[in-house]
Motif scaffolding. Structure first.
Motif, PDB file in Angstrom:
ATOM      1  N   GLU A  78     -34.854 -27.843  63.774  1.00 45.28           N
ATOM      2  CA  GLU A  78     -34.131 -26.908  62.908  1.00 45.28           C
ATOM      3  C   GLU A  78     -33.126 -27.660  62.046  1.00 45.28           C
ATOM      4  OE1 GLU A  78     -32.177 -24.029  65.345  1.00 45.28           O
ATOM      5  OE2 GLU A  78     -31.512 -25.519  66.811  1.00 45.28           O
ATOM      6  N   TYR A  99     -37.181 -24.462  61.923  1.00 43.26           N
ATOM      7  CA  TYR A  99     -36.283 -23.353  61.593  1.00 43.26           C
ATOM      8  C   TYR A  99     -35.315 -23.804  60.502  1.00 43.26           C
ATOM      9  CZ  TYR A  99     -37.880 -21.038  65.855  1.00 43.26           C
ATOM     10  OH  TYR A  99     -38.636 -20.438  66.821  1.00 43.26           O
ATOM     11  N   TRP A 157     -31.797 -22.573  58.455  1.00 42.79           N
ATOM     12  CA  TRP A 157     -30.668 -21.640  58.453  1.00 42.79           C
ATOM     13  C   TRP A 157     -29.775 -21.960  57.255  1.00 42.79           C
ATOM     14  CZ3 TRP A 157     -31.277 -18.155  62.323  1.00 42.79           C
ATOM     15  CH2 TRP A 157     -32.024 -18.545  63.437  1.00 42.79           C
TER      16      TRP A 157
END
Length: 444
Positions: A178, A428, A430
């Motif tokens: 991520e 991921y 973000w």
């Protein structure tokens, strides 16, 4: 943690620093300045030691020296040390420092050698650090300041860094793929007594923290209509006439890992992110923008030795956005002896206080929903007759706040592209936004 790399500073310097900072607040003054000269406790004279300190999420990081050094250099070093420790521990708190004392001491030993700075790169330090971090459960930790949190309903999320180490794996030995990108803007606004904007500025940064194995290349796209400088063109030319872009930055600078090959053409940044948290881009903007809060303050005499203050604050952002930890402060006349407060009927999560030591009115609002206006009335009692204009004796009103998932400049990350290792590789991503008050002041 106290280290004496050169042996020039006495071992009691930590105690001297602590007492000095503590007495500063007990004397009713503001917090201690970031740089000051120490006083010996027994002889009560200057001991020749310069104390430098920064506060990060409620923790004080301190450096001492007897030689003449650049204060900005030492303060920047302390900030970077705090960031490196946070990269390794994941959570920066008193508990995590206590449990990882040996690891932190090892980090300091590599960062500073015999009083000289060596490196503050998380990536470089990984080759020399062998202790494993002891993980602290972040769910039980309370955030220590508005700059450290994002609020989502009843959940609290870490702000500019997530709560895990860059060198620790997930349970089972796996590493979660991520990447986190935070767009953080600190705004400075000064309002006139009639409500007009006198000065306004945004200091922003795009902060990144990567947990991607193999260091893949990343492409980060910003607004296509982004203009830089008066020409609105090249990232290397900040001095021409204004462009017609929707977002106009006065100037900006980039991390050394960023490549600007296609930035002028499609506003895309290419980089291979190093380990740890780092600023991809810093920028400044003075283009006119709509302030998130509008402040109105009225103060007038209300009889013999009395006056009344009416303070109104309106949130100018959408109703689906909520500001957190909003605090308003207003200095009152030095001869104020008492203040009683009246809030709107039925409001919750608000607290008022009169700081007798420094004669300040304080109004705390736990949450502030967009499009809403709140009012505070304060009745003041004085110890002497008003011999001057009371308006000249009070104010200005200053405000601090944090607004998650909102930014004023309209700078956006349009997409975050990661070079694929395989068809199944899909980390991921973000992307988060936050606006904070740097200097938000309304004159009376």
């Amino acid at each position: 943690i106290v280290t004496t790399d050169r042996g020039e500073v006495a071992k009691g310097s930590a105690e001297i620093f602590f007492r000095k900072v503590k007495f500063w607040k007990e004397d009713g003054q503001e917090e201690a300045p970031p740089v000051f000269v120490g006083i010996t406790l027994l002889k009560n004279n200057v001991d020749g030691v310069n104390y430098f300190h920064v506060k990060v999420v409620g923790l004080l990081f301190v450096a001492t020296t007897r030689v003449n050094v650049s204060p900005s250099l030492v303060l920047e070093l302390l900030q970077r040390i705090a960031r490196v420790i946070k990269d390794y521990l994941g959570v920066l708190s008193e508990d995590s420092l206590r449990k990882n004392f040996v690891l932190v001491y090892e980090l300091l030993d590599e960062v500073i050698d015999f009083g000289y700075m060596q490196t503050t790169s998380t990536e470089v330090l990984k080759s020399y650090i062998f202790n494993e971090p002891i993980v602290v459960d972040a769910a039980r930790l309370q955030p220590l300041g508005p700059a450290a949190i994002f609020m989502q309903g009843t959940k609290r999320m870490p702000g500019t860094a997530i709560t895990k180490s860059v060198v620790a794996n997930e349970p089972g030995g796996r590493k979660r793929e991520e990447i986190f990108v935070d767009i953080i803007e600190k705004i400075s606004v000064t309002f006139s007594s009639s409500g007009y904007i006198l000065t306004s500025e945004i200091d922003g940064t795009i902060q990144m923290k990567s947990y991607l194995t193999g260091n893949p290349e990343i492409r980060l796209a910003l607004n296509e209509d982004l203009s830089i400088g008066r020409g609105g063109g090249s990232a290397n030319d900040y001095r021409s006439s204004y462009g017609s872009g929707a977002v106009i930055l006065d100037d900006c600078n980039f991390h050394e890992s960023v490549r600007l090959d296609s930035f002028d053409m499609d506003r895309t940044l290419a980089l291979v992110p190093p380990d740890g948290e780092f600023p991809v881009m810093n920028y400044r903007m003075t283009q006119e923008f709509k302030p998130p809060f509008h402040i109105n303050c009225l103060i007038e005499e209300a009889g013999h030795l009395k006056a009344e203050v009416i303070l109104k604050v309106r949130a100018e952002f959408p109703s689906n956005i909520t500001a957190n930890t909003v605090v308003l402060e207003m200095p009152l006349p030095k001869y104020t002896t008492r203040a009683s407060f009246e809030l709107e009927p039925g409001v919750t999560g608000q607290r008022t206080d009169f700081k007798v030591a420094n004669k300040k009115l304080e109004w705390d609002l736990e949450k502030f929903v967009g499009g809403v206006e709140h009012t505070l009335r304060a009745k003041l009692t004085f110890s002497q007759e008003l011999h001057a204009n009371i308006i000249k004796e009070a104010g200005p009103v200053s405000m601090t706040f944090t607004i998650p998932m909102y930014n004023v400049s309209r700078l956006q990350v349009k997409y975050l592209q990661i070079a694929k290792k395989s068809s199944s590789y899909n980390p991921y991503r973000w992307v988060r936004y936050v606006t904070q008050a740097n200097s938000y002041v309304a004159r009376i």
